[in-house]
Design a protein around this motif. Structure first.
Motif, short mmCIF file in Angstrom:
data_model
loop_
_atom_site.label_atom_id
_atom_site.label_comp_id
_atom_site.label_asym_id
_atom_site.label_seq_id
_atom_site.Cartn_x
_atom_site.Cartn_y
_atom_site.Cartn_z
N GLN A 172 0.38 -1.32 -0.04
CA GLN A 172 -0.18 -0.15 -0.10
C GLN A 172 0.99 1.44 -0.22
OE1 GLN A 172 -3.60 -0.58 -0.06
NE2 GLN A 172 -3.52 1.73 0.25
N VAL A 173 0.58 2.34 -0.85
CA VAL A 173 2.06 2.85 -1.23
C VAL A 173 1.04 4.63 -0.21
CG1 VAL A 173 2.50 4.80 -2.65
CG2 VAL A 173 2.65 2.18 -2.85
N GLN A 174 1.22 4.79 0.85
CA GLN A 174 1.18 5.48 1.54
C GLN A 174 1.71 6.81 2.02
OE1 GLN A 174 0.73 3.70 5.18
NE2 GLN A 174 -1.50 2.76 4.49
N GLU A 175 3.12 7.23 1.55
CA GLU A 175 3.78 9.01 1.32
C GLU A 175 4.93 8.33 0.10
OE1 GLU A 175 5.39 8.38 5.20
OE2 GLU A 175 7.36 6.95 4.38
N ILE A 176 5.52 9.31 -0.03
CA ILE A 176 6.51 9.81 -0.52
C ILE A 176 7.52 9.67 -0.43
CG2 ILE A 176 4.93 8.97 -2.87
CD1 ILE A 176 6.05 12.65 -3.37
N THR A 177 9.02 9.61 -0.62
CA THR A 177 9.94 9.95 0.57
C THR A 177 11.13 10.66 -0.41
OG1 THR A 177 9.31 8.42 1.67
CG2 THR A 177 12.15 9.47 1.99
N LEU A 178 11.60 12.12 0.08
CA LEU A 178 12.88 13.11 -1.33
C LEU A 178 13.86 12.07 -0.36
CD1 LEU A 178 14.17 15.47 -2.88
CD2 LEU A 178 13.78 16.02 -0.63
N PHE A 179 15.04 11.24 -1.04
CA PHE A 179 16.21 11.20 -0.80
C PHE A 179 17.61 11.43 -1.12
CE2 PHE A 179 13.52 7.00 -0.56
CZ PHE A 179 13.47 6.23 0.85
N GLU A 180 18.18 11.89 -0.87
CA GLU A 180 19.99 12.37 -1.09
C GLU A 180 20.71 10.79 -1.70
OE1 GLU A 180 23.86 14.54 -0.14
OE2 GLU A 180 22.16 14.27 1.95
N SER A 181 21.19 10.75 -2.39
CA SER A 181 22.24 9.71 -2.78
C SER A 181 23.80 10.26 -2.80
CB SER A 181 22.13 9.09 -4.43
OG SER A 181 22.39 10.35 -5.56
N GLN A 182 24.17 9.29 -2.40
CA GLN A 182 25.75 9.82 -2.20
C GLN A 182 26.43 8.44 -2.46
OE1 GLN A 182 26.83 10.22 2.32
NE2 GLN A 182 25.32 12.38 2.28
N ARG A 183 27.68 8.73 -3.02
CA ARG A 183 28.35 7.70 -3.65
C ARG A 183 29.30 7.13 -2.16
NH1 ARG A 183 29.22 4.64 -7.26
NH2 ARG A 183 28.10 6.34 -9.21
N GLN A 184 29.28 6.04 -1.78
CA GLN A 184 30.26 5.53 -1.01
C GLN A 184 30.29 4.15 -1.49
OE1 GLN A 184 27.92 5.07 3.05
NE2 GLN A 184 27.95 6.50 3.34
N GLY A 185 32.05 4.05 -1.48
CA GLY A 185 32.94 3.08 -1.51
C GLY A 185 32.75 2.36 -3.55
N ARG A 186 31.68 1.79 -3.87
CA ARG A 186 31.05 0.22 -4.64
C ARG A 186 30.18 1.47 -5.30
NH1 ARG A 186 33.17 -4.55 -6.85
NH2 ARG A 186 31.36 -5.11 -6.41
N GLY A 187 29.17 1.64 -4.20
CA GLY A 187 28.03 1.68 -4.55
C GLY A 187 27.16 2.96 -3.95
N MET A 188 25.68 3.39 -4.17
CA MET A 188 25.23 4.21 -3.56
C MET A 188 24.54 4.31 -2.31
SD MET A 188 26.08 6.58 -5.42
CE MET A 188 24.69 7.98 -5.88
N VAL A 189 24.30 5.06 -0.91
CA VAL A 189 23.08 5.01 0.10
C VAL A 189 22.27 6.19 -0.16
CG1 VAL A 189 23.55 5.26 2.39
CG2 VAL A 189 25.63 4.10 1.03
N TYR A 190 21.09 5.64 0.18
CA TYR A 190 20.09 6.90 -0.56
C TYR A 190 19.39 6.90 0.91
CZ TYR A 190 20.61 5.28 -4.70
OH TYR A 190 20.86 4.64 -5.64
N LEU A 191 19.11 8.48 1.48
CA LEU A 191 19.24 8.85 3.08
C LEU A 191 18.34 9.67 2.77
CD1 LEU A 191 22.91 10.46 3.88
CD2 LEU A 191 21.52 8.23 4.72
N PRO A 192 17.16 9.53 3.50
CA PRO A 192 15.70 10.07 4.07
C PRO A 192 15.74 11.77 4.69
CG PRO A 192 15.80 8.45 5.09
CD PRO A 192 17.21 8.46 4.58
N LEU A 193 15.49 12.09 3.36
CA LEU A 193 15.10 13.64 3.92
C LEU A 193 14.11 14.65 3.97
CD1 LEU A 193 17.76 15.30 0.87
CD2 LEU A 193 18.44 14.52 3.30
N HIS A 194 12.85 14.04 2.87
CA HIS A 194 11.75 14.17 3.56
C HIS A 194 10.93 13.58 3.12
CE1 HIS A 194 9.00 17.85 3.93
NE2 HIS A 194 8.08 17.42 2.87
N ARG A 195 9.47 13.23 3.83
CA ARG A 195 8.79 12.32 3.49
C ARG A 195 7.05 13.35 3.76
NH1 ARG A 195 11.25 9.22 6.94
NH2 ARG A 195 12.18 6.52 5.31
N ALA A 196 6.38 12.66 2.32
CA ALA A 196 5.32 13.57 3.02
C ALA A 196 4.03 12.71 2.89
CB ALA A 196 4.64 14.63 1.32
#
Length: 142
Positions: free
Chosen positions: A116-140
């Protein structure tokens, strides 16, 4: 939607809040697992199925709200999916016990999960090592 490099967090957060107005919660189902080759490896994803008319309405609302805040519209066609991994190689899959034949067979197996989709999230993507990490910044909430 990827908005790229931006220092305008408040504009992006405003767009997210505006985008959910008039949108009701909706259900999505996971479809087939698939992927495609890229120069940095294989990108694996799962199809999003279900109430796609609601998802498309949310996408269009977000596009319009971001544009009002000065962000460019996404030029690529919207393809509902969830990315499972980028730059995935067969050697990484082997660490999970999956061989090349197993990976090919995944594309033939329906996932059958729903959400059930009940919210959307704005993420910041940060490169760490060989991959990406996604940090939640804002939810609605929808």
């Amino acid at each position: 939607h990827c908005i790229g490099e931006s220092g305008d967090l408040s504009g992006a957060a405003k767009a997210v809040e505006e985008a959910v107005r008039g949108i009701r919660p909706f259900e999505l189902h996971l479809g087939r697992i698939s992927g495609f080759p890229r120069k940095e490896g294989y990108t694996a994803y799962v199809q999003a199925l279900g109430q796609l008319e609601e998802l498309n309405a949310l996408y269009e609302s977000l596009q319009a709200a971001l544009q009002e805040q000065g962000f460019p519209r996404e030029q690529r066609a919207f393809v509902p999916h969830i990315t499972l991994g980028r730059g995935v190689g067969l050697e990484e899959a082997a660490l999970t016990g999956l061989g090349a034949a197993d990976l090919a067979a995944l594309g033939e197996v329906p996932a059958n999960a729903s959400m059930q989709v009940q919210e959307i999230t704005l993420f910041e993507s940060q490169r760490q090592g060989r991959g990406m990490v996604y940090l939640p910044l804002h939810r609605a909430r929808i």
